[in-house]
Design a protein around this motif. Structure first.
Motif, PDB file in Angstrom:
ATOM      1  N   SER A   1     -40.787 -11.628  47.771  1.00 58.44           N
ATOM      2  CA  SER A   1     -41.204 -12.134  49.072  1.00 58.44           C
ATOM      3  C   SER A   1     -41.388 -13.651  49.017  1.00 58.44           C
ATOM      4  O   SER A   1     -41.214 -14.339  50.003  1.00 58.44           O
ATOM      5  CB  SER A   1     -42.501 -11.466  49.510  1.00 58.44           C
ATOM      6  OG  SER A   1     -43.557 -11.908  48.710  1.00 58.44           O
ATOM      7  N   LEU A   2     -41.723 -14.139  47.820  1.00 64.06           N
ATOM      8  CA  LEU A   2     -41.910 -15.579  47.686  1.00 64.06           C
ATOM      9  C   LEU A   2     -40.621 -16.317  48.009  1.00 64.06           C
ATOM     10  O   LEU A   2     -40.624 -17.306  48.731  1.00 64.06           O
ATOM     11  CB  LEU A   2     -42.335 -15.912  46.259  1.00 64.06           C
ATOM     12  CG  LEU A   2     -43.760 -15.530  45.890  1.00 64.06           C
ATOM     13  CD1 LEU A   2     -43.997 -15.770  44.428  1.00 64.06           C
ATOM     14  CD2 LEU A   2     -44.742 -16.306  46.732  1.00 64.06           C
TER      15      LEU A   2
ATOM     16  N   THR B   1     -38.077 -15.270  49.735  1.00 63.30           N
ATOM     17  CA  THR B   1     -37.672 -15.169  51.146  1.00 63.30           C
ATOM     18  C   THR B   1     -38.503 -16.121  51.984  1.00 63.30           C
ATOM     19  O   THR B   1     -37.993 -16.752  52.899  1.00 63.30           O
ATOM     20  CB  THR B   1     -37.834 -13.743  51.677  1.00 63.30           C
ATOM     21  OG1 THR B   1     -38.980 -13.176  51.093  1.00 63.30           O
ATOM     22  CG2 THR B   1     -36.609 -12.901  51.441  1.00 63.30           C
ATOM     23  N   ASP B   2     -39.779 -16.216  51.635  1.00 69.48           N
ATOM     24  CA  ASP B   2     -40.635 -17.151  52.374  1.00 69.48           C
ATOM     25  C   ASP B   2     -40.085 -18.562  52.273  1.00 69.48           C
ATOM     26  O   ASP B   2     -39.985 -19.297  53.250  1.00 69.48           O
ATOM     27  CB  ASP B   2     -42.059 -17.136  51.812  1.00 69.48           C
ATOM     28  CG  ASP B   2     -42.775 -15.866  52.197  1.00 69.48           C
ATOM     29  OD1 ASP B   2     -42.276 -15.194  53.124  1.00 69.48           O
ATOM     30  OD2 ASP B   2     -43.796 -15.554  51.577  1.00 69.48           O
TER      31      ASP B   2
ATOM     32  N   GLN C   1     -37.014 -18.937  54.286  1.00 67.41           N
ATOM     33  CA  GLN C   1     -37.328 -19.025  55.719  1.00 67.41           C
ATOM     34  C   GLN C   1     -37.856 -20.405  56.062  1.00 67.41           C
ATOM     35  O   GLN C   1     -37.425 -21.034  57.023  1.00 67.41           O
ATOM     36  CB  GLN C   1     -38.401 -18.000  56.075  1.00 67.41           C
ATOM     37  CG  GLN C   1     -37.830 -16.604  56.297  1.00 67.41           C
ATOM     38  CD  GLN C   1     -38.925 -15.584  56.492  1.00 67.41           C
ATOM     39  OE1 GLN C   1     -40.111 -15.922  56.433  1.00 67.41           O
ATOM     40  NE2 GLN C   1     -38.531 -14.354  56.729  1.00 67.41           N
TER      41      GLN C   1
ATOM     42  N   LEU D   1     -47.862 -24.774  52.947  1.00 62.52           N
ATOM     43  CA  LEU D   1     -48.499 -23.539  52.484  1.00 62.52           C
ATOM     44  C   LEU D   1     -47.443 -22.502  52.103  1.00 62.52           C
ATOM     45  O   LEU D   1     -47.603 -21.757  51.152  1.00 62.52           O
ATOM     46  CB  LEU D   1     -49.423 -22.981  53.560  1.00 62.52           C
ATOM     47  CG  LEU D   1     -50.767 -23.710  53.671  1.00 62.52           C
ATOM     48  CD1 LEU D   1     -51.608 -23.115  54.782  1.00 62.52           C
ATOM     49  CD2 LEU D   1     -51.518 -23.670  52.349  1.00 62.52           C
ATOM     50  N   PHE D   2     -46.352 -22.514  52.894  1.00 59.85           N
ATOM     51  CA  PHE D   2     -45.262 -21.591  52.546  1.00 59.85           C
ATOM     52  C   PHE D   2     -44.695 -21.930  51.173  1.00 59.85           C
ATOM     53  O   PHE D   2     -44.321 -21.072  50.403  1.00 59.85           O
ATOM     54  CB  PHE D   2     -44.129 -21.698  53.583  1.00 59.85           C
ATOM     55  CG  PHE D   2     -44.348 -20.852  54.792  1.00 59.85           C
ATOM     56  CD1 PHE D   2     -44.413 -19.476  54.657  1.00 59.85           C
ATOM     57  CD2 PHE D   2     -44.473 -21.416  56.039  1.00 59.85           C
ATOM     58  CE1 PHE D   2     -44.614 -18.691  55.768  1.00 59.85           C
ATOM     59  CE2 PHE D   2     -44.681 -20.640  57.153  1.00 59.85           C
ATOM     60  CZ  PHE D   2     -44.747 -19.266  57.018  1.00 59.85           C
TER      61      PHE D   2
ATOM     62  N   PRO E   1     -46.912 -21.235  46.995  1.00 66.04           N
ATOM     63  CA  PRO E   1     -46.777 -20.138  46.013  1.00 66.04           C
ATOM     64  C   PRO E   1     -45.490 -20.255  45.209  1.00 66.04           C
ATOM     65  O   PRO E   1     -45.498 -20.080  43.991  1.00 66.04           O
ATOM     66  CB  PRO E   1     -46.739 -18.874  46.869  1.00 66.04           C
ATOM     67  CG  PRO E   1     -47.218 -19.276  48.212  1.00 66.04           C
ATOM     68  CD  PRO E   1     -46.976 -20.732  48.363  1.00 66.04           C
TER      69      PRO E   1
ATOM     70  N   PHE F   1     -47.689 -22.647  14.810  1.00 67.59           N
ATOM     71  CA  PHE F   1     -48.400 -21.691  15.657  1.00 67.59           C
ATOM     72  C   PHE F   1     -49.880 -21.629  15.309  1.00 67.59           C
ATOM     73  O   PHE F   1     -50.720 -21.437  16.165  1.00 67.59           O
ATOM     74  CB  PHE F   1     -47.780 -20.296  15.527  1.00 67.59           C
ATOM     75  CG  PHE F   1     -46.458 -20.196  16.196  1.00 67.59           C
ATOM     76  CD1 PHE F   1     -46.376 -19.833  17.530  1.00 67.59           C
ATOM     77  CD2 PHE F   1     -45.304 -20.479  15.519  1.00 67.59           C
ATOM     78  CE1 PHE F   1     -45.159 -19.750  18.161  1.00 67.59           C
ATOM     79  CE2 PHE F   1     -44.080 -20.397  16.137  1.00 67.59           C
ATOM     80  CZ  PHE F   1     -43.999 -20.030  17.465  1.00 67.59           C
TER      81      PHE F   1
END
Lengths: 336, 411
Positions: A2-3, A5-6, A9, A53-54, A57, A86
């Motif tokens: 969804s990130l 696609t946001d 968009q 804001l979109f 994330p 390490f």
């Protein structure tokens, strides 16, 4: 998911707005819009905040999971990074020493040539067979859907499973392929598919083609579905059928999809690791050693993390060239 | 409205993650930093025995040792391949377990990082351990790990096939070549070993290399070349399948079990599988030497138990108790018997060999077995890579054994 696609968009919205702005700028400005009212300015301000804001994330995600590893890998390639690092955190700066060492190693040229052959061979095979199958499945016949979904199978199997099965199929003495060829009296003695220095790379490419067909088939089939039937109808009236139809209708219409498939294919193939490790471990006598497997060996078997990172970065740069090509190609197709 | 809901969710997730991460970190911190004054009730252990029956055998021994030391054992088993990356990750985040098992060739690599404690700090006795076992557990003259039981490789032969062909188990290279040729017919190869491009290929080559006086410091020597010539001849004359270039030790065992190889180079961990096939009659002898006056030198295999530097003296003391207990005479004998391995203490060897005749050859070999990291320490992985590269170059016919070794050594 969804990130992304946001992000897309948000981007496309921003694009539309930018274009609208550009348009209004070029035309004679109506008096009302010359000085926007404070209310609309506030609205614009708020919109800008929403846009950010979109993006936040996605930006955080990218920085954390892409930015950090890439930067870390670049830094590591300039350090003498060993197992001790390490625990102690100490990694002396060695400048370009790691690059000098891996690039001057006699194995590098072998790996580079193998990587090129492996990538070219895989892409050519996957694409041609994938396209042929995609065109074949364009026709309407019973069981079309079922067959097409069965062809996705290689894609769904874990690579370690498919390489184990192929390793057994290609075995010289008791492998299924040699038994089959022997049964048909095509060959007398077992062909050393995976243990001959001249055949191993071909065998590995073959397996990788088998794995890559579903990806090519799916994307190209999708592309073919997008071509409107009217074009073929109109073409057939003008005598364009069969090969002519493919040459003058299908191929030009499919070109954007083709460039996507090829470039993504190259990037995916360059970094193939598990198939080669599962089939031959880079052998026999380094004849299937690629830059990816060599880098893995350096880091995780010889514990030379600095050199492994340096070689990894060489591979990233090669991939990047193709990624840039892809971005340019896709930008052009959007502009068109 | 729909899009608003969708956009809020990732934000909420991000916020939850940001809030959650520090909580999780601080949670880990409080459990890890038990102050030394507190009584230690639990000890964490990490090993790679993630398959049955070893998983249970080791688990039971650990639990018993924990009870003896008055602690409960929190054990984690990881796949063999990912153990080292897990250890490195834990050593950078300072979350190493209290007791850590390592494959013996990796010990010096990890000890060199400073992540392990010397066992002498905890008064663990190293008396009576076979010299090879101690050298595997030693880094810069200090012992960091001890193996309760160890293993090596030898020559397995199919008694029925050899009897039918009138062949006795070979003891020298000439006998081995003759036997392997004689035993090769149709789909059956005389011998199977693995020469794959991994450390496993190197490991299987070490017995012939070392027994003939070859040395890993410099592989460009006539002794090592002779050994590689043997391997090459066996593949070239067809008594070993060229598939050896890609086989693992498990594949070699499968070939032997299917009757497709009359003899094989392999280790005692294959015995449970071999015994499942009741029709298979097999014997075990030492891997042949070039000249009968030479002594067979076998490579040492097995896992060592170590006490990592966790920062808490009290926990380390308890961990050391568990490591000492795992290496007790009783545990060595018990584990060796059930896991088909060899006790590390030389005083236990004689009795163990008489009680377990199947493991007698291996037990004998352990007395003189050599650790892979004994000479080169952290430098072993690089040299082991050169050895398998040379093997592959020679076996594929890309160069003569001597040239292949010369090329590899020069890399």
């Amino acid at each position: 998911m969804s990130l992304t696609t946001d992000l897309a968009q948000a981007k496309s919205r921003a694009n539309i707005r930018a274009k609208a702005r550009a348009k209004s700028g070029s035309e004679t400005t109506p008096a009302g819009e010359a000085s926007p009212s404070p209310r609309s300015r506030r609205r614009k301000h708020r919109e800008r905040i929403y846009q950010w804001l979109f993006l936040v994330p996605a930006v955080i995600y990218m920085a954390l999971f892409f930015g950090y590893p890439v930067v870390k890998n670049i830094v590591m390639s300039f350090q003498d990074y060993t197992t001790a690092t390490f625990f102690t955190g100490e990694a002396p700066w060695v400048g370009l020493a790691n690059y000098a060492k891996v690039l001057s190693s006699s194995l590098f040229s072998t790996s580079l040539v193998n990587t090129a052959l492996f990538t070219l061979g895989s892409i050519a095979g996957q694409f041609v067979i994938g396209l042929a199958l995609a065109i074949f499945f364009q026709r309407k016949f019973p069981l079309n859907g079922i067959l097409r979904s069965l062809l996705l199978l290689p894609w769904l199997l874990p690579l370690i499973v498919s390489s184990a099965v192929w390793r057994w199929i290609l075995d010289k003495d008791s492998g299924a392929l040699n038994r089959f060829l022997g049964g048909l009296h095509i060959v007398d003695t077992g062909i050393p598919w995976l243990t001959s220095t001249s055949l191993a790379l071909i065998a590995v490419v073959g397996v990788n083609i088998w794995i890559g067909i579903p990806f090519n088939l799916t994307i190209l089939y999708g592309g073919l579905q997008e071509i409107p039937d009217e074009l073929y109808e109109a073409g057939s009236l003008d005598g364009a059928t069969g090969w002519k139809a493919f040459r003058h209708i299908t191929w030009p219409m499919l070109r954007p999809v083709v460039s996507v498939v090829l470039v993504l294919g190259v990037v995916y193939t360059l970094k193939v690791l598990d198939i080669i490790l599962g089939l031959t471990n880079g052998g026999p006598a380094n004849s299937t050693q690629t830059i990816a497997t060599q880098s893995y060996d350096l880091s995780f078997h010889e514990f030379k993390f600095g050199e492994g990172a340096a070689l990894g970065n060489v591979l990233v740069v090669i991939s990047l060239v193709f990624a840039v090509l892809y971005l340019r190609a896709s930008r052009r197709s959007v502009d068109e | 409205m729909k899009s608003a809901i969708r956009t809020r969710r990732p934000l909420a997730l991000a916020v939850a993650a940001l809030v959650g991460i520090p909580l999780a970190i601080s949670g880990c911190g409080t459990t890890a930093s038990t102050s030394s004054a507190e009584a230690v009730k639990e000890i964490s252990v990490m090993d790679y025995y993630n398959n049955e029956p070893d998983k249970s055998f080791i688990g039971d021994a650990l639990t018993a040792c924990g009870t003896k030391a008055g602690v409960t054992i929190k054990r984690e088993t990881v796949p063999g391949k990912s153990l080292i990356s897990k250890v490195l990750q834990q050593s950078s985040s300072k979350t190493l377990p209290d007791v850590l098992m390592l494959d013996n060739p990796d010990l010096q690599q990890i000890a060199a990082t400073g992540a392990l404690a010397r066992l002498s700090d905890f008064n663990i006795s190293t008396a009576d351990f076979a010299p090879g076992v101690l050298s595997a557990g030693t880094y810069k003259d200090k012992v960091y790990g001890l193996a309760p039981t160890v293993n090596t490789i030898a020559l397995f032969y199919n008694k029925d096939i050899l009897a039918k062909a009138g062949v006795t188990p070979p003891t020298t290279w000439d006998e081995l070549k003759a036997a392997a040729t004689k035993l090769t017919s149709g789909e059956q190869y005389g011998l199977a070993f693995n020469a794959n491009p991994t450390y496993e290929g190197t490991w299987q080559f070490l017995p012939v290399m070392w027994s003939n006086g070859g040395d890993e410091k410099n592989i460009d020597t006539p002794e090592t070349a002779q050994a590689l010539q043997l391997w090459t001849d066996l593949v070239k004359d067809g008594s070993v399948s060229s598939s050896a270039l890609n086989w693992t030790q498990a594949d070699v065992k499968d070939q032997f079990m299917a009757g497709k190889a009359a003899m094989m180079v392999n280790g005692p961990w294959q015995i449970p599988a071999l015994d499942k096939k009741t029709t298979l009659q097999y014997g075990v002898v030492k891997i042949p030497v070039r000249d009968s006056s030479q002594t067979a030198v076998a490579p040492l295999g097995g896992e060592v138990w170590t006490v990592p530097q966790t920062g808490s003296k009290a926990r380390q003391a308890k961990a050391a108790e568990v490591v000492a207990c795992m290496n007790s005479d009783e545990n060595q004998l018990g584990m060796a018997k059930v896991r088909n391995t060899i006790p590390s203490k030389t005083s236990l060897a004689a009795k163990f060999a008489t009680d377990n005749p199947k493991l007698a050859t291996f037990t004998d070999l352990i007395k003189t077995a050599r650790a892979r990291t004994g000479e080169l320490g952290e430098g072993w992985p690089a040299q082991a890579t050169k050895i398998y590269t040379a093997i592959q170059t020679a076996l594929t016919g890309k160069a003569s054994p001597a040239d292949a070794l010369k090329q590899a050594q020069g890399q």
